[in-house]
Design an enzyme around this catalytic site. Structure first.
Site, mmCIF file in Angstrom:
data_model
loop_
_atom_site.group_PDB
_atom_site.id
_atom_site.type_symbol
_atom_site.label_atom_id
_atom_site.label_comp_id
_atom_site.label_asym_id
_atom_site.label_seq_id
_atom_site.Cartn_x
_atom_site.Cartn_y
_atom_site.Cartn_z
ATOM 1 N N HIS A 103 0.815 -1.205 0.000
ATOM 2 C CA HIS A 103 0.000 0.000 0.000
ATOM 3 C C HIS A 103 0.855 1.265 0.000
ATOM 4 O O HIS A 103 2.050 1.235 0.267
ATOM 5 C CB HIS A 103 -0.939 0.021 1.212
ATOM 6 C CG HIS A 103 -0.252 0.134 2.540
ATOM 7 N ND1 HIS A 103 0.451 -0.911 3.106
ATOM 8 C CD2 HIS A 103 -0.144 1.165 3.421
ATOM 9 C CE1 HIS A 103 0.943 -0.540 4.275
ATOM 10 N NE2 HIS A 103 0.611 0.729 4.476
ATOM 11 N N ASP A 105 0.533 4.928 1.966
ATOM 12 C CA ASP A 105 -0.159 5.310 3.196
ATOM 13 C C ASP A 105 -1.337 6.252 2.958
ATOM 14 O O ASP A 105 -1.230 7.259 2.246
ATOM 15 C CB ASP A 105 0.826 5.969 4.165
ATOM 16 C CG ASP A 105 1.709 4.952 4.870
ATOM 17 O OD1 ASP A 105 1.236 3.828 5.116
ATOM 18 O OD2 ASP A 105 2.872 5.279 5.165
ATOM 19 N N HIS A 257 4.908 0.135 0.135
ATOM 20 C CA HIS A 257 5.614 -0.723 1.081
ATOM 21 C C HIS A 257 4.719 -1.861 1.563
ATOM 22 O O HIS A 257 3.495 -1.804 1.449
ATOM 23 C CB HIS A 257 6.144 0.085 2.267
ATOM 24 C CG HIS A 257 5.067 0.777 3.058
ATOM 25 N ND1 HIS A 257 4.412 1.896 2.615
ATOM 26 C CD2 HIS A 257 4.537 0.501 4.285
ATOM 27 C CE1 HIS A 257 3.533 2.293 3.514
ATOM 28 N NE2 HIS A 257 3.571 1.456 4.535
ATOM 29 N N ARG A 272 5.521 5.393 14.198
ATOM 30 C CA ARG A 272 5.359 5.948 12.845
ATOM 31 C C ARG A 272 4.918 7.391 12.887
ATOM 32 O O ARG A 272 4.043 7.779 13.684
ATOM 33 C CB ARG A 272 4.318 5.129 12.071
ATOM 34 C CG ARG A 272 4.203 5.517 10.615
ATOM 35 C CD ARG A 272 3.089 4.753 9.921
ATOM 36 N NE ARG A 272 1.772 5.346 10.171
ATOM 37 C CZ ARG A 272 0.658 4.974 9.548
ATOM 38 N NH1 ARG A 272 0.694 3.995 8.660
ATOM 39 N NH2 ARG A 272 -0.485 5.555 9.818
#
Length: 281
Positions: A103, A105, A257, A272
């Site tokens: 995907h 983000d 990623h 994150r």
């Protein structure tokens, strides 16, 4: 926090994307010239890797903020006192990992993140690597005819596509969500032009893209399935093995990623930060 750069050494992670940068020492001020050098490396390679980063949450947030504006993730609340830092955790008893599909983000936002920075806090003894795919190289490798077709299309990206939404359920139940919306959707160009480099890349992804704008899901599926597989061909990818203190900083406009879910029975905790992006064009 203070960071000094001695002499940066850049080691390519693959023939397509990714670069590990050494020469940063986390004990002195990081000047604007070094930030600019890191940004140039990052834009060129799509994803930048650092090792042994001594960055507790406040310092991690400050470091990420040198490259853009940190924003909250809509579906899982951040750390106490640091709402822009999202904990990405898989507990030993859990079988599904957070974001465990290919995907880009939060592509379902009108302004998807410019970038994501992830730091490892706890990693399994083996496994838990992250793969990255260069959507720029994937676009360049398409035939001229298909590139011309895709250049005129838009796609619908949804937060409710099951492949991705189920991967955040454990953390969402545990921490709650920031948004009250059940579904977030956005239409974006299938091919986006990078606002800093001018390079074109494919901007559809397995995790969030549900159909082409104006097409049905049934009509969209064959071409989308081809593009999802094409973007993640081995020659467009690199693989990063984590250790505590490792950092990956990727350009959400240029790469996708995939966190590998191969460490059942062990705990993995990452922090994150996503950085505010623009409207894809």
């Amino acid at each position: 926090m203070s960071i000094t750069a001695q002499r940066l050494t850049v080691t390519r992670a693959s023939g397509s994307c990714g670069a590990e940068v050494s020469g940063l020492e986390f004990d002195g001020p990081l000047d604007e010239a070094t930030i600019a050098e890191l940004r140039t490396i990052w834009l060129d390679h799509g994803v930048l890797f650092l090792r042994d980063a001594k960055l507790p949450p406040r310092d991690f947030l400050d470091f990420a903020g040198r490259f853009g504006t940190p924003v909250e993730y809509p579906f899982v609340r951040g750390l106490e006192g640091f709402p822009q830092i999202t904990p990405v955790i898989k507990e030993p008893h859990e079988r599904i990992n957070f974001g465990g599909v290919w995907h880009s983000d939060t592509a379902y936002l009108e302004r998807p993140p410019m970038a994501t920075m992830l730091i490892a806090r706890e990693v399994p003894p083996a496994g838990g690597d992250t793969l990255f795919a260069d959507a720029r190289a994937a676009y360049d490798a398409l035939s001229p005819g298909l590139r011309a077709t895709l250049d005129g299309l838009r796609a619908i990206n949804s937060s409710k596509k099951a492949d991705a939404s189920k991967t955040r359920e454990d953390r969402q139940k545990e921490r709650g969500a920031v948004t009250s919306a059940e579904v977030l959707e956005a239409s974006h160009p299938v091919v986006r032009t990078h606002p800093e480099t001018g390079r074109k890349s494919l901007f559809v992804n397995l995790g969030h893209t549900s159909r082409f704008d104006g097409w049905t899901e049934e009509e969209s599926k064959p071409l989308l399935d081809f593009l999802f597989a094409h973007i993640t061909r081995p020659e467009f990818t690199c693989r990063f093995r984590w250790a505590p203190g490792s950092v990956a900083f990727w350009d959400n406009r240029a790469v996708q990623h995939y966190p590998v879910n191969d460490y059942h029975g062990h705990r993995r905790e990452m922090h994150r930060i996503t950085l505010l992006g623009d409207v894809p064009a």
